[in-house]
Design a protein around this motif. Sequence first.
Motif, mmCIF file in Angstrom:
data_model
loop_
_atom_site.group_PDB
_atom_site.id
_atom_site.type_symbol
_atom_site.label_atom_id
_atom_site.label_comp_id
_atom_site.label_asym_id
_atom_site.label_seq_id
_atom_site.Cartn_x
_atom_site.Cartn_y
_atom_site.Cartn_z
ATOM 1 N N LYS A 18 30.078 24.993 45.293
ATOM 2 C CA LYS A 18 30.120 25.981 44.207
ATOM 3 C C LYS A 18 29.963 27.419 44.712
ATOM 4 N N LEU A 19 29.657 27.567 46.002
ATOM 5 C CA LEU A 19 29.336 28.899 46.507
ATOM 6 C C LEU A 19 30.513 29.862 46.465
ATOM 7 N N GLU A 20 31.718 29.378 46.724
ATOM 8 C CA GLU A 20 32.873 30.277 46.687
ATOM 9 C C GLU A 20 33.020 30.905 45.299
ATOM 10 N N GLU A 21 32.808 30.084 44.267
ATOM 11 C CA GLU A 21 32.871 30.585 42.892
ATOM 12 C C GLU A 21 31.736 31.578 42.620
ATOM 13 N N ALA A 22 30.521 31.256 43.099
ATOM 14 C CA ALA A 22 29.373 32.141 42.889
ATOM 15 C C ALA A 22 29.578 33.481 43.592
ATOM 16 N N TYR A 23 30.103 33.429 44.815
ATOM 17 C CA TYR A 23 30.355 34.664 45.555
ATOM 18 C C TYR A 23 31.439 35.503 44.892
ATOM 19 N N SER A 24 32.454 34.844 44.369
ATOM 20 C CA SER A 24 33.512 35.581 43.665
ATOM 21 C C SER A 24 32.931 36.326 42.474
ATOM 22 N N GLU A 25 31.990 35.691 41.774
ATOM 23 C CA GLU A 25 31.303 36.330 40.645
ATOM 24 C C GLU A 25 30.449 37.497 41.140
ATOM 25 N N MET A 26 29.784 37.306 42.263
ATOM 26 C CA MET A 26 28.848 38.309 42.772
ATOM 27 C C MET A 26 29.558 39.565 43.257
ATOM 28 N N VAL A 27 30.727 39.423 43.865
ATOM 29 C CA VAL A 27 31.402 40.585 44.467
ATOM 30 C C VAL A 27 32.527 41.140 43.596
ATOM 31 N N LYS A 28 32.721 40.576 42.421
ATOM 32 C CA LYS A 28 33.817 41.004 41.543
ATOM 33 C C LYS A 28 33.698 42.497 41.214
ATOM 34 N N GLY A 29 34.726 43.252 41.496
ATOM 35 C CA GLY A 29 34.720 44.678 41.180
ATOM 36 C C GLY A 29 33.905 45.529 42.133
ATOM 37 N N VAL A 30 33.405 44.934 43.219
ATOM 38 C CA VAL A 30 32.602 45.673 44.209
ATOM 39 C C VAL A 30 33.517 46.055 45.369
ATOM 40 N N ASN A 31 33.742 47.335 45.563
ATOM 41 C CA ASN A 31 34.696 47.795 46.569
ATOM 42 C C ASN A 31 34.065 48.098 47.926
ATOM 43 N N ASN A 32 32.745 48.086 47.997
ATOM 44 C CA ASN A 32 32.068 48.321 49.290
ATOM 45 C C ASN A 32 32.467 47.251 50.298
ATOM 46 N N GLU A 33 32.503 47.624 51.563
ATOM 47 C CA GLU A 33 32.686 46.643 52.630
ATOM 48 C C GLU A 33 31.471 45.729 52.642
ATOM 49 N N LYS A 34 31.723 44.422 52.768
ATOM 50 C CA LYS A 34 30.636 43.449 52.688
ATOM 51 C C LYS A 34 30.580 42.595 53.956
ATOM 52 N N HIS A 35 29.380 42.498 54.541
ATOM 53 C CA HIS A 35 29.154 41.664 55.726
ATOM 54 C C HIS A 35 28.258 40.500 55.328
ATOM 55 N N LEU A 36 28.722 39.288 55.554
ATOM 56 C CA LEU A 36 27.927 38.094 55.267
ATOM 57 C C LEU A 36 27.261 37.642 56.566
ATOM 58 N N ILE A 37 25.931 37.582 56.562
ATOM 59 C CA ILE A 37 25.176 37.285 57.779
ATOM 60 C C ILE A 37 24.427 35.960 57.638
ATOM 61 N N THR A 38 24.685 35.050 58.571
ATOM 62 C CA THR A 38 23.889 33.818 58.672
ATOM 63 C C THR A 38 23.191 33.846 60.025
ATOM 64 N N TYR A 39 22.139 33.057 60.181
ATOM 65 C CA TYR A 39 21.495 33.008 61.482
ATOM 66 C C TYR A 39 20.830 31.663 61.733
ATOM 67 N N PHE A 40 20.398 31.507 62.990
ATOM 68 C CA PHE A 40 19.836 30.264 63.516
ATOM 69 C C PHE A 40 20.957 29.224 63.683
ATOM 70 N N ARG A 41 20.792 28.035 63.195
ATOM 71 C CA ARG A 41 21.737 26.964 63.504
ATOM 72 C C ARG A 41 23.073 27.147 62.792
ATOM 73 N N VAL A 42 24.118 26.579 63.381
ATOM 74 C CA VAL A 42 25.437 26.506 62.747
ATOM 75 C C VAL A 42 25.786 25.036 62.556
ATOM 76 N N ASN A 43 26.230 24.688 61.376
ATOM 77 C CA ASN A 43 26.685 23.332 61.083
ATOM 78 C C ASN A 43 28.212 23.366 60.994
ATOM 79 N N PRO A 44 28.906 22.812 62.009
ATOM 80 C CA PRO A 44 30.368 22.912 62.045
ATOM 81 C C PRO A 44 31.064 22.362 60.802
#
Length: 320
Positions: free
Chosen positions: A194-220
């Motif tokens: 559901k995250l893609e839908e939630a993120y689309s809602e969160m950034v809708k109409g926001v023109n700022n450059e956005k950096h998504l940051i994760t850290y520690f482990r990566v799950n392929p």
Amino acid sequence: MIKFTISIVGSYPRAISLGKVFSRYRSGKIDKTVLDKEIAKRTSGFMSLAKDVGASYTTDGLLRWDDLMDVTFSYISGPTKGELMRFYDNNFYYRKPVIKGEIKAQPDEYIKTLQEDMEIAKKVGYTGKLKAVIVGPLTYALLSDNRHYDDEELVFAYAKEVNSVMKAISSELVIEIHEPSFFEKGIKTSLISKLEEAYSEMVKGVNNEKHLITYFRVNPSKLETFFKLPVEVHGLDVIENINLLAQVYARIAKRRVFFGVLNTRNTKLEKISTIRRIINKGYQKGASQVIVGNAAPMDFIPEMIAVRKLKLLKKLGDKS
């Protein structure tokens, strides 16, 4: 010549002396004016460091806030501060937001601090781009003591409120979204989907450059979903996931990526040759831009070590 861009992510270590100023303020020995003056002084020092290492992007170091989740209290109303909890697998703690009713956007305090940051940047001559830090909806839901919503409802409620927060942020600022919970074990697949839908809602109409940051482990297994999230720059901790880099490289063609190449959970200095190799490989695999910096917030290491690690990036530029 090696091509790379430097970005300083998240928080900078709060010096013991600054911690003592906070203690004096909380015990009523000094007023907020004195505290704010000291925070501005330390923030100026941090931004001068960002200027010195040649960072094209930086946060304000989050020196005003006790921890990452503490930032959310400046732009979301309703929750109260709960018990101290361990921040993932680290010797660092945060206070859980306790949610007993509806959450609402109330960004006035946060916007004021961002305006102050912009003024400080001008005074010290920092000409890169400042970043406003926002906690991602999944991380907010999982690190809160949520007594009102179910997890999916909270993810969407938070995303909706943060949308109005983001719209209030100056167009001159980049928005840095922290989502350290993304690759954590045990999260329901239905919630991740559901995250893609939630993120689309969160950034809708926001023109700022956005950096998504994760850290520690990566799950392929979650990388495909991760790179679908609607942001301009996708950030991964690569220094703690060297053995998984082939799977990361396979998905970065024509993308702008942030690679966390400085391990902020130990004091060992990285080899410049290793960082150079990671950057070069990123471009060989088709990335349109490789941005590098600290892999996670720097709360876990002494300030002296943080400075040394950041200055490695300056040396990388000097030796390119």
